[in-house]
Design a protein around this motif. Structure first.
Motif, short mmCIF file in Angstrom:
data_model
loop_
_atom_site.label_atom_id
_atom_site.label_comp_id
_atom_site.label_asym_id
_atom_site.label_seq_id
_atom_site.Cartn_x
_atom_site.Cartn_y
_atom_site.Cartn_z
N HIS A 87 0.88 -1.19 0.00
CA HIS A 87 0.00 0.00 0.00
C HIS A 87 0.91 1.22 0.00
CE1 HIS A 87 -3.98 1.98 1.15
NE2 HIS A 87 -3.10 2.98 1.15
N ASP A 114 -6.63 3.19 -1.94
CA ASP A 114 -7.68 4.02 -1.32
C ASP A 114 -8.73 4.43 -2.34
OD1 ASP A 114 -6.26 4.14 1.24
OD2 ASP A 114 -4.86 5.47 0.21
N HIS A 216 -9.38 0.41 1.76
CA HIS A 216 -9.40 1.36 2.87
C HIS A 216 -10.87 1.37 3.27
CE1 HIS A 216 -8.45 5.54 4.69
NE2 HIS A 216 -9.66 5.17 5.08
N HIS A 246 -3.94 -0.89 5.52
CA HIS A 246 -3.45 -0.21 6.74
C HIS A 246 -4.38 -0.43 7.94
CE1 HIS A 246 -6.23 2.77 5.18
NE2 HIS A 246 -5.43 3.10 4.20
N ASP A 387 2.12 2.82 3.36
CA ASP A 387 1.09 3.82 3.10
C ASP A 387 1.78 5.17 2.89
OD1 ASP A 387 -1.38 4.98 2.71
OD2 ASP A 387 -2.01 4.88 4.80
ZN ZN Z 1 -5.75 4.55 2.94
#
Ligand code: ZN
Length: 494
Positions: A87, A114, A216, A246, A387
């Protein structure tokens, strides 16, 4: 002969740091000798040699050096597969070296996260094949990207059947172009207005291609439990592997419950849902100021009060970007409130109002418990992600060495497994993530005693140190704390 050696014993070995690791020109292969090989599978490390011919690993173990080898002395060093960041936002870097990632040992980034991906993946991939990066890149197709393409500005509602069909066609194109699967960002516009059925319909298209779903989730705090229900339902009804992006417990009332939540995921796995997760090793996240308002009621004092007591705190919220009044940048919300002579709730609502008029804001906020992070990373189906981006949160420059140094009770072999082979498995890619003959030579050579992250919340762009060398496709991309300006990165298609 293989000599078994634990990391603890390595410190007893005289560390001979080679000052001359540069690969000699004109040699046919690279030979790294006397190095502790931690191969990514989770097995114990052992001392041996690795030969790289072209872009592949051509030999491992007790090998004899030959005159065509360019020799690298690995005594005291660990050689592991390059780290895989499942990610990443490092594609925001306009520089092909992607320094923030390679300087912490990342050799593969997975973008399109995301819910946001490039509108045309084929064009993006073609441009990277013509003009490669220093590291490898794969991408998901983004739900928010296709939703915006179909619904335009009229997105604050559920989609019609015709619109879902149009989105399905765009997802199908993305999958044909080589996307790894579908990524949603259900806490953001416009995906927040979709219902679960819409996401299931799109995920079914991805499943037909053998792709995966990464999310996400709709909530990581107030409605975390319902969000887990939702991702499990998507996994079951679309018959697709699902990955929680995450993973975190970002609400005070949830702290300490990580083990309990993992039990739920384990039951789901036992029932046949292939659920996995990636995690970054920080108690702070980075996002927008508005993300703590799931009802989008940005004028509501009660919602702001709740956000500043249950979800984070005025002292724990760092304004990392604020275009409406740049002098607030790098201050906490508590500090801005003091400057403005008002209470933090009023300031928070005012800053949101200002940012809606003059867009461009970001916050780094503390919401997680360290014990929960360790419990989550220790889950056998978890892998590590950053992330991260080239600027902002220190995870962009330090997530992987930070996790390696975090006291989680896991062995270094298990930790490396979670940064390599487990990550590859969780995104459905093979031929990376393991030191194995015939695999791509994406490798990291580091000093296990001194490989540390240095990026902080005040100085987010400091390089990690202790990294000796990073190779991608058998080419050295990072050495002596500097990028080599070589660009052997591959595009990784499903
Ligand atoms: Zn995210």
């Amino acid at each position: 002969m293989r000599i078994l050696l634990s990391i603890g014993q390595i410190s007893l070995v005289v560390i001979i740091l080679s000052h001359c690791t540069r690969v000699e020109q004109g040699k046919k292969s690279i030979f790294i000798q006397n190095v502790t090989i931690i191969d990514g599978t989770g097995s114990d490390g052992y001392i041996g040699s690795v030969r790289i011919t072209g872009d592949l690993i051509s030999g491992i173990g007790d090998l004899e050096v030959t005159h065509s080898d360019s020799l690298i002395e690995g005594t005291g060093m660990v050689l592991s597969p390059g780290f895989i960041d499942t990610h990443s936002h490092h594609d925001w870097d306009t520089d092909r070296t992607v320094d923030a990632a390679i300087s912490q040992g990342i050799t593969t980034i997975i973008v399109g996260q995301d819910g946001g991906s490039r509108a045309s993946l084929i064009q993006y991939f073609d441009s990277l094949i013509t003009y490669p990066l220093a590291l490898n890149l794969g991408s998901y197709v983004g739900h928010n990207t296709v939703r915006r393409a179909v619904l335009g500005d009229d997105f604050k509602r559920e989609a019609t059947n015709d619109e879902i069909d149009a989105m399905k066609r765009l997802v199908d194109v993305g999958m044909q172009d080589g996307a790894l699967g579908l990524a949603t960002g259900l806490e953001y516009d416009p995906g927040i207005y979709s219902n679960t059925e819409e996401v299931i319909e799109l995920a079914k298209v991805v499943a037909l291609h053998g792709g995966r779903y990464i999310s996400h989730m709709r909530s990581e705090d107030i409605h975390l439990e319902q969000s887990i229900d939702e991702i499990l339902r998507i996994g079951m009804e679309a018959n697709i592997p699902v990955q929680i992006s995450h993973f975190k417990l970002a609400r005070r009332g949830l702290w300490g419950q990580a083990a309990h939540i993992l039990e739920r995921l384990n039951s789901a796995r036992a029932a046949g849902i292939n659920v996995t997760a990636d995690i970054y090793p920080y108690q702070y996240w980075q996002s927008t100021m508005t993300v703590l308002f799931p009802k989008r009621d940005f004028e509501n004092r009660k919602s702001a009060e709740y956000a500043l007591t249950e979800l984070t705190s005025p002292e724990g919220m760092i304004i990392s970007r604020f275009d409406a009044k740049p002098e607030y940048q790098n201050l906490t919300l508590a500090e801005v409130a003091e400057l403005r002579n008002e209470d933090a709730v009023t300031t928070y609502l005012t800053l949101i109002r200002m940012s809606l008029e003059t867009p461009g804001e970001s916050i780094i906020a503390k919401s997680m418990d360290l014990g929960d992070i360790k419990t989550l990373t220790s889950w056998p189906y978890a892998n590590i992600c950053s992330d991260g981006a080239p600027s902002g949160h220190p995870r962009g420059w330090g997530a992987f060495p930070r996790y390696l140094n975090m006291k989680t009770g896991e062995s270094v072999e298990v930790k490396i497994h979670k940064m390599t082979a487990q990550a590859a498995e969780n995104i459905g890619l093979d031929s990376i993530g393991i030191i194995k003959q015939g695999y791509y030579a994406d490798l990291v050579l580091f000093d296990p005693e001194n490989f540390i992250d240095n990026a902080t919340f005040k100085e987010g762009q400091l390089r990690a140190t202790g990294l000796q060398m990073v190779l991608v496709s058998g080419v050295v991309v990072y050495e002596n704390n500097s990028p080599t300006m070589k660009y052997p990165g591959r595009v990784l298609k499903r």
